[in-house]
Design an enzyme around this catalytic site. Structure first.
Site, PDB file in Angstrom:
ATOM      1  N   CYS A 264       0.813  -1.228   0.000  1.00 46.67           N
ATOM      2  CA  CYS A 264       0.000   0.000   0.000  1.00 46.67           C
ATOM      3  C   CYS A 264       0.845   1.276   0.000  1.00 46.67           C
ATOM      4  O   CYS A 264       0.624   2.156  -0.843  1.00 46.67           O
ATOM      5  CB  CYS A 264      -0.980   0.036   1.162  1.00 46.67           C
ATOM      6  SG  CYS A 264      -1.123  -1.461   2.105  1.00 46.67           S
ATOM      7  N   ARG A 293       7.033 -10.504   6.121  1.00 48.26           N
ATOM      8  CA  ARG A 293       6.413 -10.225   7.412  1.00 48.26           C
ATOM      9  C   ARG A 293       6.999 -11.172   8.440  1.00 48.26           C
ATOM     10  O   ARG A 293       6.937 -12.387   8.269  1.00 48.26           O
ATOM     11  CB  ARG A 293       4.893 -10.461   7.340  1.00 48.26           C
ATOM     12  CG  ARG A 293       4.226  -9.529   6.348  1.00 48.26           C
ATOM     13  CD  ARG A 293       2.747  -9.807   6.263  1.00 48.26           C
ATOM     14  NE  ARG A 293       2.157  -8.940   5.251  1.00 48.26           N
ATOM     15  CZ  ARG A 293       0.894  -8.995   4.869  1.00 48.26           C
ATOM     16  NH1 ARG A 293       0.086  -9.873   5.435  1.00 48.26           N
ATOM     17  NH2 ARG A 293       0.430  -8.182   3.949  1.00 48.26           N
ATOM     18  N   GLN A 311       1.016 -11.628  -2.629  1.00 47.84           N
ATOM     19  CA  GLN A 311      -0.440 -11.601  -2.730  1.00 47.84           C
ATOM     20  C   GLN A 311      -0.858 -11.213  -4.135  1.00 47.84           C
ATOM     21  O   GLN A 311      -0.113 -10.562  -4.851  1.00 47.84           O
ATOM     22  CB  GLN A 311      -1.007 -10.548  -1.775  1.00 47.84           C
ATOM     23  CG  GLN A 311      -0.790 -10.865  -0.313  1.00 47.84           C
ATOM     24  CD  GLN A 311      -1.347  -9.756   0.562  1.00 47.84           C
ATOM     25  OE1 GLN A 311      -1.136  -8.579   0.296  1.00 47.84           O
ATOM     26  NE2 GLN A 311      -2.067 -10.138   1.599  1.00 47.84           N
ATOM     27  N   ASP A 313      -2.374  -8.744  -4.982  1.00 51.48           N
ATOM     28  CA  ASP A 313      -2.715  -7.533  -4.252  1.00 51.48           C
ATOM     29  C   ASP A 313      -3.187  -6.433  -5.207  1.00 51.48           C
ATOM     30  O   ASP A 313      -2.699  -6.334  -6.328  1.00 51.48           O
ATOM     31  CB  ASP A 313      -1.444  -7.041  -3.531  1.00 51.48           C
ATOM     32  CG  ASP A 313      -1.767  -6.120  -2.370  1.00 51.48           C
ATOM     33  OD1 ASP A 313      -2.957  -5.951  -2.054  1.00 51.48           O
ATOM     34  OD2 ASP A 313      -0.820  -5.555  -1.793  1.00 51.48           O
ATOM     35  N   HIS A 315      -4.859  -2.155  -5.098  1.00 52.99           N
ATOM     36  CA  HIS A 315      -5.376  -0.988  -4.394  1.00 52.99           C
ATOM     37  C   HIS A 315      -6.228  -0.208  -5.359  1.00 52.99           C
ATOM     38  O   HIS A 315      -5.786   0.091  -6.470  1.00 52.99           O
ATOM     39  CB  HIS A 315      -4.219  -0.153  -3.842  1.00 52.99           C
ATOM     40  CG  HIS A 315      -3.483  -0.887  -2.772  1.00 52.99           C
ATOM     41  ND1 HIS A 315      -2.458  -1.749  -3.055  1.00 52.99           N
ATOM     42  CD2 HIS A 315      -3.681  -0.947  -1.431  1.00 52.99           C
ATOM     43  CE1 HIS A 315      -2.038  -2.300  -1.934  1.00 52.99           C
ATOM     44  NE2 HIS A 315      -2.761  -1.833  -0.921  1.00 52.99           N
ATOM     45  N   LYS A 394     -12.369  -4.599   7.600  1.00 51.76           N
ATOM     46  CA  LYS A 394     -12.212  -5.430   6.406  1.00 51.76           C
ATOM     47  C   LYS A 394     -13.213  -6.562   6.336  1.00 51.76           C
ATOM     48  O   LYS A 394     -13.719  -7.022   7.366  1.00 51.76           O
ATOM     49  CB  LYS A 394     -10.789  -5.977   6.335  1.00 51.76           C
ATOM     50  CG  LYS A 394     -10.318  -6.666   7.593  1.00 51.76           C
ATOM     51  CD  LYS A 394      -8.854  -7.080   7.493  1.00 51.76           C
ATOM     52  CE  LYS A 394      -8.459  -7.834   8.744  1.00 51.76           C
ATOM     53  NZ  LYS A 394      -7.476  -8.857   8.587  1.00 51.76           N
ATOM     54  N   HIS A 440      -8.238  -1.725  -0.302  1.00 56.47           N
ATOM     55  CA  HIS A 440      -7.158  -2.707  -0.439  1.00 56.47           C
ATOM     56  C   HIS A 440      -7.847  -4.053  -0.656  1.00 56.47           C
ATOM     57  O   HIS A 440      -8.812  -4.352   0.034  1.00 56.47           O
ATOM     58  CB  HIS A 440      -6.331  -2.862   0.834  1.00 56.47           C
ATOM     59  CG  HIS A 440      -5.832  -1.575   1.425  1.00 56.47           C
ATOM     60  ND1 HIS A 440      -4.495  -1.299   1.551  1.00 56.47           N
ATOM     61  CD2 HIS A 440      -6.483  -0.512   1.941  1.00 56.47           C
ATOM     62  CE1 HIS A 440      -4.347  -0.115   2.133  1.00 56.47           C
ATOM     63  NE2 HIS A 440      -5.534   0.384   2.378  1.00 56.47           N
TER      64      HIS A 440
HETATM   65 ZN   LIG Z   1      -2.854  -2.515   1.016  1.00 55.16          ZN
END
Ligand SMILES: [Zn+2]
Length: 565
Positions: A264, A293, A311, A313, A315, A394, A440
């Site tokens: 992000c 992580r 991911q 992922d 945005h 979320k 996200h």
């Molecule tokens: Zn994010």
């Protein structure tokens, strides 16, 4: 003292025989205890009763955090290379039991000095497995969340260069399936990180391309950004305050840097490289960069919880009024993809945690948008109290693994906080600047975890469209190798994921090998096939067809793949 702590549904053990001369007397009946926190404990040279008592007090803290009531102390010498003498260890064990009882904890222990057969079912939650280490002069030892094997101090570094061993796991476990199908391995030098083998990476690419195709159709753009960033970025995003303990931090030229745990913040820097109008929104940005992580990752997690992950992922930057339509679009995408895999899933909505950025009103607004979007799709949800990220509530979707443990895959977050921290704006219909909001989302979640779920879901027998190798070409004898190679080239050129088994060996053993790897088809070629320009097709379920034209086989694989079968 080294302790490996596990929160277990049950542990079952049976003393088999005395391992050392000084073993205590014990019954050899099997013992089973349920709903228990187990402390696998190795006593080391120099350990004191004070340390033993301290270890119990620390465990007590976890018991109350976990809502657990019962403790089992399980002597476990294999955690250390520097063990105390049995004569010193046994009194320390008694000290621990005494201290635990004094603390009012229901406590049991397994016998000392025995070889025991043992089975344990660990709960899957983030605190279910921890390891701790205590030594004199360091009485306030920090909990360590590393793999227990890392606790071993071995003098020869080469002894650490080995593969993790999953030999004792059930057949349905994705780690066993992954090893059998030659998809991936874990090496002890990179705990909680995956070595992807060729076949595993092929499976990965199929999934990545599947989601990328959806994104391309929906007008996403894709970025790639540096993995390492100065702490200044994490201070603006708030990760430095709220998430630093989970980040891998390093220094560079006297300044602190960290590996990105999420995409992000860097995506937001990209957003700031130009001006946007309400007409550009929603702006959908995808990113498949690797994330690091430093989360609890234990021996029992495999692909489900890793320290390096990727991911699917994205945005999505939107106006505040436009956020709801974005959430709707993402839920549709999610449901469409789930219908392909035929998952049973559970939807949760995670609300504001104690540690959070932003006001209560903003959290309420964002949470309400998520709730009404989920309800509008006819989905039921459970509230996950205080389980949101520090910046947003979320929608989470959980799927169960072969042991019935729940793992989160999809996440959709409506964030009013990070965009404000980064000063993200767009020009509105009134010509003035307005704050942009960010959604996200990851549909598969971490691809590592998703692959683990898929392997257990299909019990390793992946459908044709997902199989990393769809066909093995086998010549009946050495005379037919040239023709087999020709067929193999044709399949590869036409996009079928194929391999040849051209070495000498019997047909039966080659067919069996291919079936053990759960490869959907074996194409056998001999004199008849070569003369007719055909192949004989055997499915992994034993069905056989002769005289199949290679181009018809290619069409068949393409048709199955296009239907996700
Ligand atoms: Zn994010």
């Amino acid at each position: 003292m080294k302790i490996l702590q596990m929160h277990a549904d049950f542990i079952e053990y049976k003393p088999i025989k005395k391992e050392i001369r000084d073993a205590e007397e014990a019954k050899t009946d099997a013992v089973r205890e349920e709903e228990v926190v187990v402390l696998f404990t190795a006593f080391e040279r120099g350990d004191t009763p004070e340390l033993a008592a301290k270890a119990v007090r620390d465990a007590k803290e976890f018991l109350s955090k976990l809502g657990a009531k019962r403790l089992m102390i399980y002597p476990f010498a294999h955690l250390s290379q520097d063990l105390a003498k049995p004569a010193d260890a046994l009194p320390l064990l008694e000290t621990m039991v005494g201290e635990a009882k004094a603390q009012g904890i229901e406590t049991m222990r397994s016998p000392f000095g025995w070889n025991k057969a043992m089975q344990i079912k660990v709960k899957g939650h983030p605190l279910a497995e921890m390891s701790r280490s205590y030594s004199e002069g360091q009485p306030t030892a920090q909990p360590r969340t590393q793999e227990p094997k890392q606790a071993q101090r071995e003098s020869d570094p080469r002894s650490r260069l080995k593969k993790s061993d999953f030999g004792s796991l059930p057949e349905t476990d994705h780690r066993v399936i992954g090893e059998r199908l030659d998809l991936f391995s874990f090496q002890e030098t990179s705990p909680g990180m995956v070595y992807w083998h060729d076949k595993g990476l092929k499976l990965w690419r199929v999934l990545e391309e599947m989601i990328r195709k959806e994104e391309t159709k929906a007008g996403y753009v894709e970025l790639s950004m540096p993995l390492l960033a100065n702490s200044a970025l994490w201070k603006v995003s708030g990760h430095w305050d709220f998430y630093k303990e989970n980040m891998f931090v390093t220094s560079l030229g006297g300044e602190e840097f960290a590996l990105k745990p999420m995409n992000c913040p860097s995506t937001m820097l990209y957003y700031k490289t130009r001006k946007w109008s309400f007409r550009d929104l929603p702006l959908r940005i995808a990113c498949f960069d690797a994330l690091h992580r430093n989360e609890l990752s234990g021996v029992a997690s495999g692909l489900f919880r890793v320290k390096m992950l990727t991911q699917d992922d994205a945005h999505i930057f939107a106006t505040r009024e436009g956020a709801r339509a974005v959430i709707d679009e993402l839920l549709d995408l999610m449901l469409r993809l789930y219908s392909i895999f035929k998952f049973d899933f559970e939807v949760g909505i995670s609300t504001m945690p104690d540690d959070h950025a932003g006001t209560l009103e903003e959290w309420d607004e964002a949470t309400e948008v998520l709730k009404s979007a989920v309800t509008s799709k006819g989905l039921k949800y459970a509230i996950k109290e205080k389980d949101g990220t520090f910046y947003a509530p979320k929608i989470d979707v959980d799927i169960k693994d072969s042991l019935g443990r729940k793992w989160q895959i999809t996440t959709i977050q409506l964030d009013l906080q990070l965009p404000r921290r980064f000063g993200l704006v767009h020009t509105g219909t009134d010509g003035k600047e307005h704050e942009t909001v960010t959604v996200h989302r990851a549909i598969f979640g971490s691809l590592e975890r998703f692959i683990g779920i898929l392997l257990e879901h299909y019990k390793g027998k992946l459908p044709v469209w997902l199989s990393p190798v769809q066909a093995t070409v086998v010549p009946l004898s050495d005379e037919h190798v040239v023709y087999a190679k020709k067929i193999l080239s044709k399949l590869l050129e036409d996009g079928v994921r194929a391999q040849g088994d051209l070495a000498s060996g019997t047909l039966n053993s080659k067919v069996r090998n291919s079936q053990l790897l759960k490869i959907p088809y074996v194409l056998v070629v001999g004199a008849k096939e070569e003369a007719a320009g055909t192949v004989a097709v055997r499915s992994r379920d034993g069905e056989q067809r002769f005289g199949v034209k290679p181009e018809d086989f290619v069409e068949e694989v393409r048709a199955l793949s296009s239907r996700f079968e």
